[in-house]
Motif scaffolding. Structure first.
Motif, PDB file in Angstrom:
ATOM      1  N   PHE A  53     -64.862  30.570  -1.013  1.00 35.43           N
ATOM      2  CA  PHE A  53     -64.037  29.651  -1.779  1.00 35.43           C
ATOM      3  C   PHE A  53     -63.031  28.991  -0.857  1.00 35.43           C
ATOM      4  CE2 PHE A  53     -65.044  33.063  -4.858  1.00 35.43           C
ATOM      5  CZ  PHE A  53     -65.862  32.306  -5.670  1.00 35.43           C
ATOM      6  N   LEU A  60     -59.399  26.993  -0.987  1.00 34.51           N
ATOM      7  CA  LEU A  60     -58.252  26.808  -1.872  1.00 34.51           C
ATOM      8  C   LEU A  60     -57.273  25.840  -1.239  1.00 34.51           C
ATOM      9  CD1 LEU A  60     -56.590  28.307  -4.377  1.00 34.51           C
ATOM     10  CD2 LEU A  60     -55.267  29.076  -2.445  1.00 34.51           C
ATOM     11  N   LEU A 106     -53.338  25.270  -8.816  1.00 37.43           N
ATOM     12  CA  LEU A 106     -54.066  25.505  -7.580  1.00 37.43           C
ATOM     13  C   LEU A 106     -55.446  24.893  -7.760  1.00 37.43           C
ATOM     14  CD1 LEU A 106     -53.218  29.262  -6.999  1.00 37.43           C
ATOM     15  CD2 LEU A 106     -52.157  27.286  -5.940  1.00 37.43           C
ATOM     16  N   VAL A 110     -58.952  25.060  -7.010  1.00 38.77           N
ATOM     17  CA  VAL A 110     -59.860  26.064  -6.475  1.00 38.77           C
ATOM     18  C   VAL A 110     -61.279  25.544  -6.551  1.00 38.77           C
ATOM     19  CG1 VAL A 110     -60.577  28.468  -6.604  1.00 38.77           C
ATOM     20  CG2 VAL A 110     -58.317  27.812  -7.420  1.00 38.77           C
ATOM     21  N   ALA A 133     -62.935  32.839  -9.069  1.00 42.09           N
ATOM     22  CA  ALA A 133     -62.389  31.479  -9.041  1.00 42.09           C
ATOM     23  C   ALA A 133     -61.942  31.045 -10.421  1.00 42.09           C
ATOM     24  CB  ALA A 133     -63.437  30.514  -8.490  1.00 42.09           C
ATOM     25  N   LEU A 170     -58.636  32.754 -11.296  1.00 45.70           N
ATOM     26  CA  LEU A 170     -57.509  32.165 -10.579  1.00 45.70           C
ATOM     27  C   LEU A 170     -57.125  30.828 -11.182  1.00 45.70           C
ATOM     28  CD1 LEU A 170     -55.486  32.270  -8.269  1.00 45.70           C
ATOM     29  CD2 LEU A 170     -57.213  31.212  -6.804  1.00 45.70           C
ATOM     30  N   ARG A 171     -58.108  30.002 -11.523  1.00 49.75           N
ATOM     31  CA  ARG A 171     -57.803  28.719 -12.162  1.00 49.75           C
ATOM     32  C   ARG A 171     -57.005  28.926 -13.446  1.00 49.75           C
ATOM     33  NH1 ARG A 171     -63.365  27.757 -10.979  1.00 49.75           N
ATOM     34  NH2 ARG A 171     -63.581  26.380  -9.182  1.00 49.75           N
ATOM     35  N   VAL A 207     -61.150  34.876  -3.210  1.00 53.04           N
ATOM     36  CA  VAL A 207     -60.358  34.383  -4.333  1.00 53.04           C
ATOM     37  C   VAL A 207     -60.674  35.182  -5.589  1.00 53.04           C
ATOM     38  CG1 VAL A 207     -60.139  32.436  -5.925  1.00 53.04           C
ATOM     39  CG2 VAL A 207     -60.027  32.048  -3.462  1.00 53.04           C
ATOM     40  N   ALA A 211     -55.232  34.451  -3.806  1.00 52.28           N
ATOM     41  CA  ALA A 211     -55.348  33.008  -4.018  1.00 52.28           C
ATOM     42  C   ALA A 211     -55.897  32.272  -2.805  1.00 52.28           C
ATOM     43  CB  ALA A 211     -53.988  32.428  -4.387  1.00 52.28           C
ATOM     44  N   GLY A 212     -56.354  33.010  -1.786  1.00 49.10           N
ATOM     45  CA  GLY A 212     -56.889  32.373  -0.593  1.00 49.10           C
ATOM     46  C   GLY A 212     -55.810  32.020   0.414  1.00 49.10           C
TER      47      GLY A 212
END
Length: 337
Positions: free
Chosen positions: A2, A4, A185, A187, A194, A197-198, A281, A302-303
């Motif tokens: 991924f 970011l 963010l 992503v 992913a 996180l989004r 991620v 979060a990368g």
């Protein structure tokens, strides 16, 4: 793998002082801390109005004051009969309501319809405020018109001497900064990590509330004798937000129904341990005072060496470097849900 990119920071009004992640404008006025389902409509409403004072943060602060982003009839119906997240009374809704979300129904309960109607009404009120000749902040005049009606503003030749209206204006203008700052963010890639996180990133800027939050979003928390206090007072009871583990639970729900606490989340995912050198991620990172039974914090990777987290009372959901998110010596390990 991924990739970011952190897109947004217009103003670090509520971000943490030690967050070193790079943040730029997200093209949406730095909107932060609003529910994911409201975000695109707030940005669209602000974009369609040609009055620069109508920023996404102003609309978000107004929605929060009106309904705290509630959408059910039980939670978003006022004693005066105002309805929906933007609190329209039927007569006013008849003027401003449209089927903005294209579902075949014009309803103050539909988020898209409500937010776009709010934007149209506020845009019109701002135009009237600018041509009125009344002194003061045009945003304050427009907000007063939304709350009390423009006729009341005309009669007072400014903000009416109505306590409710004066407090309404003051609160919204003073809380706008809560919704300004880092945006989403961005992503790239797919998969559970992913996607989680989004989803969590839509809550950047949301306050920390010990014991608050869950799969459905932020909520007030509680104090337990040690946690949840700010300046000697129980802040958690009056703060609508997340703590570290409820943010993680919210991010992965309902595809993965993680337990509620950080220690339990470690227990549920520890069979998929991940080396710090192989983080992806969405991986979960844990901090402990000693052993798995003393885990006290969880964050989402979060990368680029950063984590997304709800840090502690008095702070907000943010992006911070892994190396300084919590005491380095307390880092316990990572798992992949």
């Amino acid at each position: 793998m991924f990739v970011l990119t952190i897109i947004g920071l217009v103003g670090m009004m509520l971000a943490d002082d030690d967050a070193a992640a790079t943040e730029n404008s997200d093209g949406g006025g730095g909107l932060r801390g609003v529910p994911a389902e409201f975000r695109p409509w707030i940005l669209k409403a602000a974009e369609e109005c040609k009055q620069p004072e109508l920023t996404p943060a102003l609309l978000a602060a107004q929605l929060y004051q009106e309904s705290k982003f509630k959408t059910t009839r039980a939670e978003a119906t006022s004693h005066a009969g105002a309805q929906g997240p933007a609190q329209f009374i039927p007569g006013t809704w008849a003027t401003w309501g449209r089927d903005s979300d294209g579902n075949g129904e014009t309803s103050p309960w539909d988020i898209g319809d409500a937010v776009m109607a709010q934007g149209r009404m506020m845009c019109s009120l701002l135009k009237q405020a600018k041509t009125s000749g009344y002194g003061g902040d045009t945003r304050a005049l427009a907000l007063a018109g939304y709350n009390a009606g423009w006729q009341a503003v005309k009669d007072a030749r400014g903000i009416p001497h109505i306590t409710e209206t004066q407090n309404y204006v003051k609160i919204i203008l003073s809380t706008m900064t809560r919704f300004q700052g880092p945006g989403l963010l961005d992503v790239s890639g797919s998969g559970d990590g992913a996607d989680a996180l989004r989803k969590a990133a839509t809550r950047i800027g949301t306050p920390y509330a010990y014991g608050g939050g869950g799969p459905g979003g932020p909520s007030t928390g509680f104090c337990d004798g040690n946690n949840g206090y700010l300046n000697g007072k129980c802040s958690a009871r009056s703060t609508l937000g997340f703590d570290c583990s409820s943010l993680v639970q919210y991010a992965y729900w309902p595809d993965l129904k993680l337990p509620r606490t950080a220690a339990a989340q470690y227990g549920a995912t520890s069979d998929h341990a991940v080396s710090r050198h192989n983080l992806k991620v969405g991986d979960l990172l844990f901090w402990s005072h000693g052993g798995s039974g003393s885990i006290y914090h969880v964050a989402i990777y979060a990368g680029n060496g950063n984590v997304l987290q709800a840090p502690r009372t008095g702070r907000n959901v943010d992006v911070a470097p892994l190396t300084s998110a919590m005491p380095e010596d307390d880092y316990y390990g990572a798992t992949r849900p």
